[in-house]
Motif scaffolding. Structure first.
Motif, PDB file in Angstrom:
ATOM      1  N   GLU A 106      -4.639  -3.131   7.838  1.00  0.00           N
ATOM      2  CA  GLU A 106      -4.135  -3.145   6.470  1.00  0.00           C
ATOM      3  C   GLU A 106      -5.225  -3.592   5.500  1.00  0.00           C
ATOM      4  OE1 GLU A 106      -1.169  -1.941   4.154  1.00  0.00           O
ATOM      5  OE2 GLU A 106      -0.704  -2.302   6.270  1.00  0.00           O
ATOM      6  N   ARG A 128      -1.914   4.282   6.586  1.00  0.00           N
ATOM      7  CA  ARG A 128      -2.110   3.134   5.692  1.00  0.00           C
ATOM      8  C   ARG A 128      -3.054   3.499   4.557  1.00  0.00           C
ATOM      9  NH1 ARG A 128      -1.866   0.682  10.648  1.00  0.00           N
ATOM     10  NH2 ARG A 128      -0.491  -1.137  10.837  1.00  0.00           N
ATOM     11  N   ARG A 178      -2.281   4.205   0.519  1.00  0.00           N
ATOM     12  CA  ARG A 178      -2.953   3.385  -0.501  1.00  0.00           C
ATOM     13  C   ARG A 178      -3.736   4.262  -1.473  1.00  0.00           C
ATOM     14  NH1 ARG A 178      -4.041  -1.951  -1.391  1.00  0.00           N
ATOM     15  NH2 ARG A 178      -2.923  -2.550   0.491  1.00  0.00           N
ATOM     16  N   SER A 217       1.368  -7.231  10.593  1.00  0.00           N
ATOM     17  CA  SER A 217       0.807  -6.022  11.221  1.00  0.00           C
ATOM     18  C   SER A 217       0.903  -6.044  12.735  1.00  0.00           C
ATOM     19  CB  SER A 217      -0.657  -5.850  10.798  1.00  0.00           C
ATOM     20  OG  SER A 217      -0.746  -5.406   9.476  1.00  0.00           O
TER      21      SER A 217
END
Length: 337
Positions: free
Chosen positions: A108, A167, A171, A326
């Motif tokens: 992340e 991820r 983003r 996570s």
């Protein structure tokens, strides 16, 4: 008073400098007992077996030795593997998760610099920054660059194609939101409603390649995605468009990409290749429509501390009995990057 969890480290110090900084090490020491602050580079040599025997939390990073069933026998008290980097697939056996050991990672945090790199690449690609630079450098005047400023270049109302709602892909979509972009998404696991919730339109891969001004790849490297971007997909890209790859080189048919780039029809911003370092004779080094970087989109330099900070926070949550941000589920391991 409850005995603090014991913690040790396994990584290559030369490759992980700046990840676990002295202040972060101090934070860990306040919630855990550090068995040995020196990272293990082998699980069988020297004091490693004794360190592992006493370890409950193992902080791993780039260069960590393989962790499988045999290591579990050496580390009978192991409860958490906290990976201060992205993927765990290169060193972690599924046996670890199947044994009930919790595994978390800093993917992340690593997504942040990759997404920022991608945003910059998209903005520069639509503005044809590298072409302007090359012409300006060659001419030492603006005789050729000034007329180009009236051409249809720029970022207003461009169409951006995102391959993979990973991820990083998600983003990137978030970062694109303030701009006047139309965002297309291809991900077989995300339907039209899910894509709309992310701020994108769900389309087929062929549609995405055909309609996008910039195509950015964010799919994981899996057997099913190897060569996923094939010759006919590249042929669908319109003249003057750009392919960005910050995921893995193996996702794109490398020879097909080189052949297409040789025509000068499309541009590419490539941070990853297959093989990971191209041969010295590779055209990717010299083609004027290729901007090639040596796998730097992820955390480098002072960005590495983000990985360490994320993992320290995960360890603190684990020690306090709180849910991890996570934690890796066994079922998700096969489809993860």
């Amino acid at each position: 008073m409850t005995r603090p969890h014991t913690i040790a480290f396994a990584m290559d110090p030369a490759r992980t400098e700046g990840v676990i900084t002295p202040p972060l090490l101090d934070r860990l020491a306040r919630s855990c007992t550090i068995v040995d602050p020196t990272p293990l580079r082998s699980f069988t040599q020297g004091q490693a077996p004794e360190v592992l025997r006493r370890t409950e939390i193992l902080v791993t990073g780039w260069g960590c030795p393989a962790i499988g069933r045999r290591i579990l026998e050496t580390a009978p008290n192991l409860k958490l593997v906290a990976h201060a980097a992205g993927t765990v697939k290169g060193f972690l056996s599924p046996d670890v998760l199947e044994a009930g050991i919790t595994v978390t990672h800093a993917a992340e945090a690593n997504a942040i610099p990759v997404a920022e790199f991608t945003l910059a690449a998209i903005l520069f690609a639509n503005k044809h920054v590298f072409r302007f630079r090359d012409l300006y450098r060659a001419d030492r005047n603006r005789s050729r660059t000034f007329p180009l400023t009236a051409q249809p270049v720029g970022n207003f109302r461009r169409t951006i194609g995102i391959i993979g709602a990973s991820r990083i892909g998600r983003r990137v979509i978030e970062l694109l939101e303030p701009f006047h972009f139309r965002v297309l998404l291809h991900d077989p696991y995300v339907d039209a409603r899910g894509a709309a919730a992310l701020g994108a339109e769900s389309v087929s891969l062929d549609e995405l390649m055909r309609l996008s001004d910039v195509v950015s790849i964010h799919a994981p490297a899996l057997p099913s995605t190897q060569g996923m971007i094939a010759r006919h997909h590249l042929a669908l890209m319109r003249d003057g468009t750009t392919l960005i790859n910050t995921a893995r080189g193996i996702i794109v048919d490398q020879q097909a990409l080189i052949d297409e780039l040789r025509t000068g029809r499309i541009d590419a911003i490539i941070d990853v290749t297959y093989p990971e370092v191209p041969e010295e004779s590779s055209p990717l080094y010299d083609l004027p429509n290729v901007f090639l970087t040596p796998h730097i989109a992820g955390a480098i330099g002072n960005e590495r501390e983000m990985l360490g900070e994320f993992i320290v926070e995960e360890i603190e949550r684990f020690v306090e009995g709180l849910p991890l941000r996570s934690a890796i589920m066994p079922a998700a391991l096969e489809t993860m990057a």
